[in-house]
Design an enzyme around this catalytic site. Structure first.
Site, short mmCIF file in Angstrom:
data_model
loop_
_atom_site.label_atom_id
_atom_site.label_comp_id
_atom_site.label_asym_id
_atom_site.label_seq_id
_atom_site.Cartn_x
_atom_site.Cartn_y
_atom_site.Cartn_z
N GLY A 97 70.06 60.53 41.57
CA GLY A 97 69.04 60.81 40.57
C GLY A 97 69.36 60.22 39.20
O GLY A 97 70.45 59.69 38.96
N HIS A 98 68.41 60.35 38.31
CA HIS A 98 68.57 59.76 36.98
C HIS A 98 69.68 60.43 36.18
O HIS A 98 69.90 61.62 36.28
CB HIS A 98 67.26 59.74 36.19
CG HIS A 98 66.54 61.04 36.03
ND1 HIS A 98 65.46 61.19 35.22
CD2 HIS A 98 66.76 62.26 36.58
CE1 HIS A 98 65.03 62.43 35.27
NE2 HIS A 98 65.80 63.09 36.09
N ASN A 99 70.37 59.60 35.41
CA ASN A 99 71.44 60.05 34.52
C ASN A 99 72.68 60.58 35.24
O ASN A 99 73.57 61.15 34.60
CB ASN A 99 70.93 61.11 33.53
CG ASN A 99 69.93 60.53 32.54
OD1 ASN A 99 68.75 60.45 32.82
ND2 ASN A 99 70.42 60.08 31.41
#
Lengths: 340, 340, 340
Positions: free
Chosen positions: B238-240
């Site tokens: 996922g993002h980050n």
């Protein structure tokens, strides 16, 4: 254009209850079928929907023969199989015309049968062979020395790494990757060093692989999917896995490296199989479950780790009674405490 | 063509037991190896297969040295590592020839080193840079301002959204998507409004990403995969998310947004990591398990939610004894009841 | 170039605490923000990081208004929503220029609005329609008679099988496959025969589908994703599934065939939904859980099989106490034994 109900019955070895001369123009689900449509009722639970449906005729199994559904009935011994065949009557499979699209690239030594279809922007690697009746659709990347059997279909964006073999009549859906490197590393002095993956992937005949699934090449030798096996979307098959014939791998199932599956094994959705274990003929792993040890032929297993399914069901029931169990324990403790 | 067994032993710092002059022409698995092949026996459990194998020579570890396997032996201190190196001797990595295929599209400002390889129908976005020795294979879509490091390989159909960076020596397999938008919405007046995802993805050096895996761009800043980390097929990041160096993410594992992994973290197959938590260096999450809270360095966790693995194992044992426990409780209840 | 803090506050209906004239040039996370940046603090747990941040200004919710964070504050009623809007101010969505790339292939009867963008090597099937403002990016394969609504974006390598419809404003990420055949077979005389899948997929308006997700066509009729629904990466949606509006399907979730979801249903990461069941409006399935039976509106369920979430939490606690429970049982048994 349509078919007489009697004609359809004949095609599936069934019989008509009601008007054999009724004309059927399409097959539709209960909720949208009209008087010129055939619908179907495979599960008696949907009887109310069938009664409410506008369908002129219904395909049913022997269990519903004679049922006063107020419709003409086509009664078939195996209604699922009959439905499959009737759908094929109304929606005959399209034959893509033979020929190679001008934008397709054939590397030296690639051979494409004149009766095969190659779509726009396909790339056929050096030494690859595409047999008669096969279809290699848009953007497919065929590596070197790949073999695509007679009548096989590779949907857009399928990628076959070097040496992959797809058997006759097999269907590979969009985004599938066959033959990417297996996940193998030797950890040495703190770093993970790639173990060269120099085997290949073989799909035997009549295999279907769903969209975006991945089947890795063997480290050495072959990863092999047995004839007639069907694989759903987003399934992962690790390197050196070998499956028997007619296996069913449902959506998002995963098989770790070197596992072996017998014939007619079923992996339900989101299930997993550990590496280096064996699942006997006809073994079934339930949805969301993980077979971490070998499974006997025809056993049904469930849970994480997977155990015999009946046992898992009892456990689930007992689990739901844990609160009650603790309460009973407390009662007994009190009684015993009072007495001591 | 082949190698003398002594020569192979020298390459991996091992020694020969038996005939050092034996010629080896290939490495093959036990079941298909013949007299001119080297096979391997890393696990003593496969001793019977080794005995039955037609292999002329066997690669073994120190624990099997001197074993009367009836074969010439190549004894190596770390047989897994030795096997990796010997496979590379017999199957040297192919160097794709430098040059840009005439059908590749370079948008304005894209720069490709003359020593890089760009395959058919690749699209290199404006401002993107491809370094020497890198290979961008068929149908790869490189977004604007992407950076592909020295010697990196992007397999067919990989997609890199704008700004993605792939470090030197990294390998990105077919169908991988790097830098798609993170899954972020602000729900306002009943509708989910997209939160712009304006960060990017960075793979450091020597990272490998398996087929059809997806790594999302950061909302702001970077999603980053540490050097030397290895990611299997169909993995979601996922993002980050930020991972340390030398992590191992097995097939179908998933990491939710903003989780942080230390170095040498291992996620087994189909495991999951919740968002915004931290996994310390060397932490391991078992197959099918879900880390929903942060995990201490070097801890091994299992279950849903994941708990300390030894504890999870004991629970699994007790679970399998629940029926017996309820039976014993019933016995006690009867005794107590009789007495009251 | 930048914006005055007061101006930003006005855009989100918020207010400034501190200097309304401060110039903001970018939005950055706490750890990398500098004096000319706006950062954000949505969760009071990150207060220490906010205090340590170099950010000149902070976006906060009403609960942190007046907090002595030593920064100029932009206080917004709904800081998540405000952040989404401010990111859009600093990173306005790019409008791809209208026009068709010369390498794109339009089959006969395909119609592309002059205000649409079609990228390199896209293939638009016969009879397909692409509306104004839509973008069909590199390597997209649009089947025959597909419909792409106004302003919709299809990222590189998306594949739409024949007849798929993507509603206005929808976003389909790289590698997504819409409309591949559903997983349906009739087993007859030991072989699995393909049931023709002749329905289609419809995404209503404002739907987003994450990278490499797959949504299968219906056997008959439609697989339909309701308006405003958001689907993460590597999600599998089986044939004939129908979802309501504004559903959220997180990464690696899977829905088996013919399941029905109401509006505002949430499937957390790696969760699963069995076939032919119904999830009421607002139902939520927890991460890693499997809904095997229908779920009431607004119910939250967890576990395998999924049960009411509060009940599942209590079970998890009791499970962790199983050892203690067995110990207590043993104690009671001894006491009772001694007495008998």
């Amino acid at each position: 254009m349509g078919y007489r109900l009697a004609e359809l019955a004949e095609r599936v070895g069934g019989r008509v209850e009601g008007d054999p001369e009724r004309t059927v123009e399409a097959i539709r689900p209960l909720e949208s079928a009209g008087p010129r449509d055939l619908s179907f009722l495979k599960d008696p639970r949907y009887r109310a929907q069938a009664a409410a449906s506008g369908a002129g005729a219904l395909l049913v199994g022997p269990g519903l023969a004679g049922a006063t559904l107020g419709r003409d009935l086509l009664v078939a011994g195996d209604p699922s199989w009959a439905l499959a065949r009737l759908l094929a009557v109304f929606h005959p499979e399209e034959r893509r015309p033979p020929g190679i699209h001008p934008t397709a690239i054939l590397e030296p030594g690639a051979t494409v049968d004149p009766q095969a279809h190659v779509g726009p922007y396909a790339v056929i690697g050096a030494g690859a062979q595409v047999a008669a009746g096969a279809a290699v659709l848009a953007f497919v990347a065929l590596g070197r020395n790949c073999v695509v059997g007679e009548g096989a279909v590779l949907h857009p964006h399928a990628v076959l790494y070097d040496g992959t073999e797809v058997g006759p009549g097999s269907i590979v859906h969009a985004g599938v990757v066959l033959g990417a490197d297996g996940f193998g590393y030797a950890t040495y002095q703190g770093a993970h060093h790639k173990v060269p993956q120099v085997g290949r992937v073989v799909l035997e005949g009549d295999v279907e692989v769903g969209a975006n699934s991945t089947i890795d090449r063997a480290m050495l030798g072959e990863t092999r999917i047995g004839a007639g096996s069907k694989i759903d979307n987003l399934v992962q098959v690790g390197h050196n896995v070998v499956t028997g014939r007619h296996c069913i791998l449902c959506g998002q199932a995963g098989i770790a490296g070197s596992a072996r599956l017998g014939n007619y094994v079923v992996l339900a959705g989101q299930s997993g199989v550990a590496g280096h274990i064996e699942l006997g003929d006809g073994a079934q792993v339930a949805a969301k479950s993980a077979a971490l040890a070998s499974v006997e032929p025809h056993a049904q297993v469930a849970g994480i780790p997977a155990i015999e399914m009946r046992k898992w069901r009892r456990q689930a029931v007992l689990l739901s009674r844990l609160e009650e169990i603790v309460r009973r324990l407390r009662t007994v403790e009190k009684k015993v405490g009072e007495e001591s």
